[in-house]
Design an enzyme around this catalytic site. Structure first.
Site, short mmCIF file in Angstrom:
data_model
loop_
_atom_site.label_atom_id
_atom_site.label_comp_id
_atom_site.label_asym_id
_atom_site.label_seq_id
_atom_site.Cartn_x
_atom_site.Cartn_y
_atom_site.Cartn_z
N GLU A 76 37.68 -88.91 28.87
CA GLU A 76 37.71 -89.80 27.71
C GLU A 76 36.41 -90.59 27.61
O GLU A 76 36.11 -91.41 28.49
CB GLU A 76 38.88 -90.77 27.83
CG GLU A 76 40.23 -90.07 27.94
CD GLU A 76 41.37 -91.04 28.22
OE1 GLU A 76 41.12 -92.26 28.33
OE2 GLU A 76 42.52 -90.58 28.33
N HIS A 109 37.19 -94.64 27.70
CA HIS A 109 37.99 -95.32 28.73
C HIS A 109 37.12 -95.66 29.94
O HIS A 109 36.48 -94.79 30.52
CB HIS A 109 39.15 -94.42 29.16
CG HIS A 109 40.00 -94.98 30.26
ND1 HIS A 109 41.34 -95.23 30.10
CD2 HIS A 109 39.71 -95.32 31.54
CE1 HIS A 109 41.84 -95.71 31.24
NE2 HIS A 109 40.85 -95.77 32.12
N HIS A 155 45.83 -98.75 32.75
CA HIS A 155 45.86 -99.86 31.80
C HIS A 155 46.89 -100.93 32.18
O HIS A 155 46.76 -102.08 31.75
CB HIS A 155 46.15 -99.35 30.40
CG HIS A 155 44.95 -98.80 29.68
ND1 HIS A 155 44.09 -99.59 28.96
CD2 HIS A 155 44.47 -97.53 29.58
CE1 HIS A 155 43.13 -98.84 28.43
NE2 HIS A 155 43.34 -97.59 28.79
N ASP A 163 39.69 -99.54 26.69
CA ASP A 163 39.16 -98.54 25.77
C ASP A 163 38.23 -99.23 24.80
O ASP A 163 38.62 -100.22 24.15
CB ASP A 163 40.30 -97.86 25.00
CG ASP A 163 41.28 -97.15 25.92
OD1 ASP A 163 40.86 -96.72 27.02
OD2 ASP A 163 42.45 -97.01 25.53
#
Length: 241
Positions: free
Chosen positions: A203, A206, A134, A141
């Site tokens: 995830e 993500h 990130h 996300d």
């Protein structure tokens, strides 16, 4: 060190640009800012220019299949200080969930909790060769908003530290509602992947495009080592207001 952090970075020096609010619904107030995460004057709703272009393409693809649906942005760019803040916050949450006291943890307990946190959070690194995804401006996300403006149920909330967060957690479940969760996750992944993004293995929310994780996933898919990271840690001079 995670396997993807060994991927070389050849940064394209693309600017960080704001995600347009008139095109993408944003989660507001922003979850991490509400906790006091130290963003300073930098916005979490920013991406590298090429990544934003791909995100727009992903939403166009989604809307060709589901008119009126949108990709909702939960989080995007994180300064390194924010990554550190959120790792520490999540660590504390998981300690408390076990009924433990942070100041009284044994080394084994600390390692247990940190191993769980590390499944979902990249460790903050000052080394420019190993930036958290990130912090590059190339990861975000996201979830889905339907044509009625409602958040689509994915079966677990973003950032939940549990097996339910794994993308295929509901794939083999048999109840209609669980199959619906999996169908929603699949729809999101298909839209993002059609524009070049790749999903985090742990995830459902993500996605990356051009960072080390993306390059590592592409190497796993193709068996080729030609994929390099296009984006390293984003610096202040790349910021476009």
């Amino acid at each position: 060190m995670k396997p993807y952090q060994a991927i070389p970075i050849c940064d394209r020096s693309e600017p960080l640009v704001p995600i347009p609010r008139d095109r993408f619904p944003l989660v507001e107030p922003h979850a991490y800012q509400s906790l006091g995460a130290p963003y300073g004057n930098q916005s979490p709703y920013s991406l590298r220019a090429g990544v934003l272009a791909a995100l727009t393409e992903a939403q166009d693809q989604l809307q060709r299949q589901h008119s009126g649906w949108h990709i909702q942005i939960f989080d995007a760019f994180r300064p390194l200080a924010v990554q550190r803040f959120m790792v520490e916050h999540t660590f504390t949450e998981q300690v408390q969930a076990r009924g433990w006291i942070t100041e009284a943890l044994t080394p084994a307990q600390r390692d247990e909790v940190m191993a769980e946190v590390a499944q979902f959070w990249a460790m903050p690194s000052n080394d420019p060769a190993t930036p958290p995804p990130h912090s590059t401006g190339a990861a975000l996300d996201v979830t889905l908003i339907d044509a009625a403006g409602s958040v689509v149920d994915m079966g677990s909330p973003i950032d939940e530290v549990s097996p339910r967060s794994h993308p295929d957690h509901f794939a083999d479940r048999t109840t209609p509602v669980e199959q619906t969760f999996h169908a929603h996750r699949t729809l999101l992944n298909q839209a993002m992947e059609s524009a070049g993004f790749r999903r985090h293995p742990n995830e459902w929310w993500h996605f990356s495009l051009g960072d080390q994780l993306w390059a590592w996933l592409r190497r796993q898919e193709t068996g080729s080592d030609k994929f390099l990271a296009h984006y390293g840690r984003a610096s202040v001079d790349l910021w476009v207001q």
